[in-house]
Design a protein around this motif. Sequence first.
Motif, mmCIF file in Angstrom:
data_model
loop_
_atom_site.group_PDB
_atom_site.id
_atom_site.type_symbol
_atom_site.label_atom_id
_atom_site.label_comp_id
_atom_site.label_asym_id
_atom_site.label_seq_id
_atom_site.Cartn_x
_atom_site.Cartn_y
_atom_site.Cartn_z
ATOM 1 N N GLY A 138 4.286 3.485 -5.075
ATOM 2 C CA GLY A 138 5.322 2.467 -4.981
ATOM 3 C C GLY A 138 5.568 1.637 -6.214
ATOM 4 N N VAL A 186 -3.091 4.690 3.644
ATOM 5 C CA VAL A 186 -3.462 5.571 2.522
ATOM 6 C C VAL A 186 -4.930 5.390 2.145
ATOM 7 C CG1 VAL A 186 -1.120 5.710 1.602
ATOM 8 C CG2 VAL A 186 -2.660 3.909 0.786
ATOM 9 N N SER A 204 7.925 1.181 3.420
ATOM 10 C CA SER A 204 9.164 1.650 2.811
ATOM 11 C C SER A 204 10.338 0.853 3.359
ATOM 12 C CB SER A 204 9.358 3.134 3.136
ATOM 13 O OG SER A 204 10.599 3.563 2.620
ATOM 14 N N GLY A 241 2.025 11.941 -4.658
ATOM 15 C CA GLY A 241 1.844 12.171 -3.226
ATOM 16 C C GLY A 241 0.699 13.125 -2.924
ATOM 17 N N TYR A 296 4.163 7.640 -5.974
ATOM 18 C CA TYR A 296 3.922 7.625 -4.531
ATOM 19 C C TYR A 296 3.427 6.256 -4.077
ATOM 20 C CZ TYR A 296 1.824 8.785 -0.009
ATOM 21 O OH TYR A 296 1.492 8.808 1.322
ATOM 22 N N LEU A 353 1.266 2.005 2.815
ATOM 23 C CA LEU A 353 2.499 2.234 2.065
ATOM 24 C C LEU A 353 3.689 1.940 2.973
ATOM 25 C CD1 LEU A 353 3.333 3.277 -0.753
ATOM 26 C CD2 LEU A 353 3.666 5.519 0.311
ATOM 27 N N GLY A 379 7.414 7.480 1.886
ATOM 28 C CA GLY A 379 6.385 8.313 1.263
ATOM 29 C C GLY A 379 6.666 9.802 1.261
ATOM 30 N N TRP A 396 12.300 9.657 4.254
ATOM 31 C CA TRP A 396 12.769 8.277 4.332
ATOM 32 C C TRP A 396 13.898 8.131 5.330
ATOM 33 C CZ3 TRP A 396 11.631 10.764 -0.276
ATOM 34 C CH2 TRP A 396 10.613 10.204 -1.047
ATOM 35 N N LYS A 440 2.240 3.528 6.095
ATOM 36 C CA LYS A 440 1.304 4.658 6.191
ATOM 37 C C LYS A 440 -0.054 4.245 5.624
ATOM 38 C CE LYS A 440 0.547 9.372 4.514
ATOM 39 N NZ LYS A 440 -0.046 9.963 5.702
ATOM 40 N N ASP A 447 9.481 2.304 -1.708
ATOM 41 C CA ASP A 447 8.096 2.270 -1.229
ATOM 42 C C ASP A 447 7.259 1.262 -2.022
ATOM 43 O OD1 ASP A 447 9.097 4.305 0.254
ATOM 44 O OD2 ASP A 447 7.649 5.826 -0.387
#
Lengths: 520, 462
Positions: B225, B427, B440, B171, B223, B438, B83, B86, B425, B397
């Motif tokens: 994904g 969100v 990754s 983002g 953002y 999220l 996000g 990385w 994460k 992501d």
Amino acid sequence: MAEPRIRKNFHQASWDEPIVYEMSTPGVRGILPPDVDEAIVEQVGDVAGRLPRGTRRASPPVLPELSQKHVLQHWIHLSQETMGSNLSNDLSEGTCTMKYNPRINETLAQDPGFAELHPDQDPTTVQGILEIFHKFQKVCLEISGMDAVTLQPGGGNHAVYTAASIVRAYHAARGEADQRDEVITTIFSHPCDAATPATAGYKIITIYPDERGIPDLEAIRAAASKRTAAIFMTNPEDIGIYNPHAAEITKILHSVGALCFYDQANANAFLGVARAKEAGFDMCHFNVHKTFGTPHGCSGPATGALCCRGFLARYLPVPVVESDGNRYWLDYDRPENIGKIRDYLGCAGVVLRAYAWTAMMGPRWLRECADVSVINNNYMQKIMETIPGVSSAFQGNGIARQEQIRYSFEKLKNDVNVGSEDMNRRMLDYGIPWFWSSHHPWLVPEPMTLEPCESYSKDDIEEYCAVVRKVAEEAYGNPAFVKNAPYHSVIHKRIHEEEFDDPDRWALTWKAYQKKHGRI
Amino acid sequence: MSRTHDVHPYIPNSEPRVKRQMLDFLGMESSEDIYREIPEALRFRGTLDIPEPILSEYRLQRHVEALLKKNRNTKDNLCFLGGGTWKHHVPAVCDTIIGRDEFLTAYVGDAYSDHGKFQALFETSSMLGELTGFEACSTPTYDWGNAAAIACRMASRTLGRKEVLFARNSGPSRRSIVHNYCLPDIAVREIAYDPATGLLDLADLQRCLNADTAAVYFENPTYLGTIETQAEEICRLARSVGALVIVGADPTSLGVLEAPGLQGADYAVGDFQPLGLHMSYGGGLGGFICTRDSKAFVGEYPSLLFGICETSTEGEYGFGEVFYERTSYASREKGKDFIGTCAALHGIVAGVYLALMGPQGLVELGEGILQRVAYAKELLARIPGVKIAFDSISYSDFLVDFNGTGRTVADIDGALLDFGIFGGKDVSKDFPVGQSALFSITEVHEKEDIERLVAALTAICR
């Protein structure tokens, strides 16, 4: 004083290095990414092949193709063609505080306990780095006398921009955003003290110095009004003169309802000696990469520590690192914050290094930094002013300079037409890094701004002065020779520099160069 | 009893005899003869209340390492956070170059003694231009958000228009940074995304585009994904009202995703971090901006721009500052926005990374990430109550929907920590997606890592 030794037979590394694209051989590889497990490939197939037309890249990017050795070799060559301050007598870059950047701090920054942290990890898993942030914040607050600080800005100018954003939020909250549309600054303050409030939407009023080189107090008094949002001023200014009216200025500005921002990029002069608080300022900033010994990285990564008084803390960008003494957390619950300035908490690596640096200094040696810096500078000034063709800004005004000085080759220029840039190119031939002339406008003609901070020895200072003297003598003897320098640097004198301002000729990439200069 | 030192290893002239000699030369008693310029009322006469110094390098190292041991790192734990920062493999050569004192400790010297710095950043720009499909590129900005914000202001100046349309699936930090930067004179209007696909809502875009639209900003991959498969259509719509297009891109994806410049965009922005830089708790960032090479675009950059030239020696390259008058260094408040110390070193390392990877490396990297993510999504979707939020191809992501599990993301991530896993994460506060996270996945995630995540989530969500 014994005759200082200068490097008469110096030559910087000069590899005649090709552009990386000129080294490319199709098919050669530098590193191989890990293969995907066959079971995964079997299960999901060619995913890229399922991307729609126009979304999938039609042809691979045109990147150079080199073996690993040649990549390493090329960039080591380029590094050797760069004069870092850790390997040179870099009191050249005045206003930049080119301190020694300790190797131990690089070792610490490579520790997986830092380098392998993701910024969105749960705060319970990053207590160590949050503690470092918090402890370094306390150092900034103690040195400034302020109440709150953010380390989010990615450099000095960014911190000053953050201050301008806070000024805007403060006046907006009081319903005076439209009325207060002016910011006052001084001409010897860093350009960011004019440019960042302008970016934040303000009109700029610039104050010029009086005959002694001090910003004209009466002009500031006349400029301050109900339209004034703030003053943004550096002290000591870039010419090294401490503004003795700092407290009077903050009183004037406060009396009209404006805020006062103190640009402390030059803080090395007064660590433990004088603070923003006592001078009455509402905000100040430190260039962490300058004052606190972290590397400049060819111009970043960096950190600007923006400090403020308690009544402005509500506007600081989120998140803010908080602690109850045992535990550390990130506070996002600040409804009046100005928004984010940079992603995450800022350049954590700079903060880590700065913390380690201050941990090795403590109160005594921080103060020693300031003491030695101002002694070094005055020592250097006394020698420099004996060199033919050299003077200093506002020379003979009876004011002792602090940590840096702006010198001038005006006389040399008038006498033999050798100016600041010519001197700069020839001094390279003696192993001296490119010196900082001055920001524009060049109020001090043919300038050279030097800052012999605490990392430089007496020998370094004497060597430097001896090189200036030697080149000034060369200029009086054979000006053309100096004007055509350098001879022992990485490259020779640039030609057709006017092309840098010509859209049909300038080239910011190899492809543009090939097109515009008939290579393809 | 501890020894008292009167000289510091970082301060040569702290040696008392040397200092005395210098003061004698000046006819001064002490530094107070210099500080006399500071009015007494402004003097700080106390002692700074900060910890006493740790003068031994050994003890300093122990002290800081003890603090760092309090962290849990992504080498000893399995990390699925992305996000904006990385976890990719950082080639050893990148670590070697970033540690060179020459690059590490240089600053603003011109392209004689610092010729190598200029060439390195020129080469990074050249490679980035090829990657994004442009021929002009700035020196590094602070980060991606800063690059996006600068591009919005550049577009506003180029067209003399005062509104920017910002894709809502971008983002949240970048959104906040753009809002702050545009506040004085540019309105930022947000464009909805389709909750079913995660892609930009073209109908909303069409509704909002008008004669005062300076630019449309969207991210690809988004953002949230998804890969924005409508990029060409977005550019076409923007052009229909004369607006410019700014694309935020993950540069590592450009081995498999089409270059924004070839899809009709006018600016590409993004971050250097995934190109050979450690995450360093968010300290690895550095932004880039690429544009078309004409005065209308290049003339609006606030950043330093490094160009190539000739020298008095035939065949020798020189470098210098292009169109310096634009900058605030040259023109103070009349310059374009402002410029300062940003993240040059990270830009240099990104160049090393791109040259190591080469075209084929970047293609293989991208293809591999697409496959790993597809595999992870398939496995995760089999966990009862867990859904993959959008039915699309994802690069690195992707959004995992935990609403069907009855658990919060905070709860699940907390439980994953006990498995030595840093989960996605949360969100839920930034987007109307309920309890979604999220995740990754990059080339550092092996099959067994993905399966370990799936096993842990299966146990937690049971």
